[in-house]
Write an enzyme that holds these catalytic residues in place. Structure first.
Site, PDB file in Angstrom:
ATOM      1  CB  ALA A 141      -0.931  -0.007   1.210  1.00  0.00           C
ATOM      2  CE1 TYR A 142       5.888   5.157   2.864  1.00  0.00           C
ATOM      3  CE2 TYR A 142       7.316   3.762   1.536  1.00  0.00           C
ATOM      4  CZ  TYR A 142       7.114   4.920   2.261  1.00  0.00           C
ATOM      5  OH  TYR A 142       8.135   5.837   2.387  1.00  0.00           O
ATOM      6  N   GLY A 143       3.976   1.546  -1.159  1.00  0.00           N
ATOM      7  CA  GLY A 143       4.598   1.684  -2.472  1.00  0.00           C
ATOM      8  C   GLY A 143       3.631   2.207  -3.511  1.00  0.00           C
TER       9      GLY A 143
END
Length: 264
Positions: free
Chosen positions: A168-170
């Site tokens: 999700a961060y990426g």
């Protein structure tokens, strides 16, 4: 004999001399390092973050060294709070020349895509994408009224390739790269430059927190970096300072790696 020696009576102007710069996520890590660096390079800095006690400490340190600094509380998950912070800059200085959108949050649930929760996605969207979207628009509106400026967004090496540990961060950092490039093209005619940086492993409190939950991550990160070590926060801030300065006057729409070669 003619004496061609010239005496310089004063120190050369700093890289950001005379500029007003807003820094989000300024209470620690890269943001705090940027605040100190930008002030030492002549900028009047406005520090924004949720941790106001930590902000005040950095502000007092900068003022003690002769710099100009103020603090404003900002919650990146609250769009009204972001706009209020930019309004505060205008009240303090009447203009905004540079913005370093550095605040963010790392995905709390480390693990593969199929274990990523809806909460992870929602939090990443709110803080690592929508907050930057809101900040950039508010900053650009003020810069447009006062003659232009420069914006730098902190993305991540995790945006440049598949990210199995933090999907999700990426994903949100890759989306941030996209709006950074789009903003650069959209606002170029207004005299606003927009660039991003993608740090690799950096010795911040956030990285130490990740090490506590995933022991060995710092050693693995250093081993995967061709320069053989993680970055210090100031080294990342140096790249942002250059992009915000007039030395980078022809640079816009760039996503600049600051990762010791790890993404090469």
């Amino acid at each position: 004999m003619t004496n061609n020696t010239h005496t310089i009576d004063s120190a050369p102007a700093g890289l950001l001399a005379g500029k007003v710069v807003l820094i989000t996520g300024a209470s620690r890590g890269i943001g705090a390092a940027a605040a100190r660096l930008f002030a030492s390079e002549g900028a009047a800095v406005v520090l924004a973050a949720r941790g106001t006690a930590a902000l005040d400490s950095v502000v007092q340190e900068i003022r003690a060294d002769g710099g100009v600094a103020d603090a404003v509380a900002l919650d990146l998950s609250d769009r009204a709070s972001i706009r209020t912070a930019v309004d505060r800059v205008e009240r303090l200085h009447g203009r905004l020349d540079g913005a370093f959108n550095n605040g963010g949050v790392v995905q709390q649930q480390v693990g593969p895509l199929d274990t990523t929760t809806d909460k992870d996605i929602e939090e990443q969207f709110a803080v690592n994408f929508l907050a930057h979207w809101t900040a950039m628009n508010a900053e650009a509106a003020l810069m447009r009224r006062t003659g232009g400026g420069a914006i730098v967004n902190t993305s991540s090496i995790g945006s440049r390739r598949a990210n199995r540990a933090l999907p999700a961060y990426g994903a949100m950092k890759r989306a941030l790269n996209s709006i950074t490039e789009t903003a650069a093209v959209t606002w170029a005619a207004d005299g606003i430059r927009v660039n991003g940086i993608t740090p690799g492993g950096t010795r911040t409190e956030m990285m130490r927190e990740w090490e506590a939950t995933s022991p060995g991550i710092i050693e693995a990160n250093s081993a995967a970096t061709p320069l053989g070590r993680m970055a210090e926060p100031r080294e990342v801030a140096e790249a942002a300072a250059w992009l915000l300065s007039d030395r980078a006057s022809m640079v816009t729409g760039a996503i600049v790696p600051v990762d010791g070669g790890a993404g090469a």
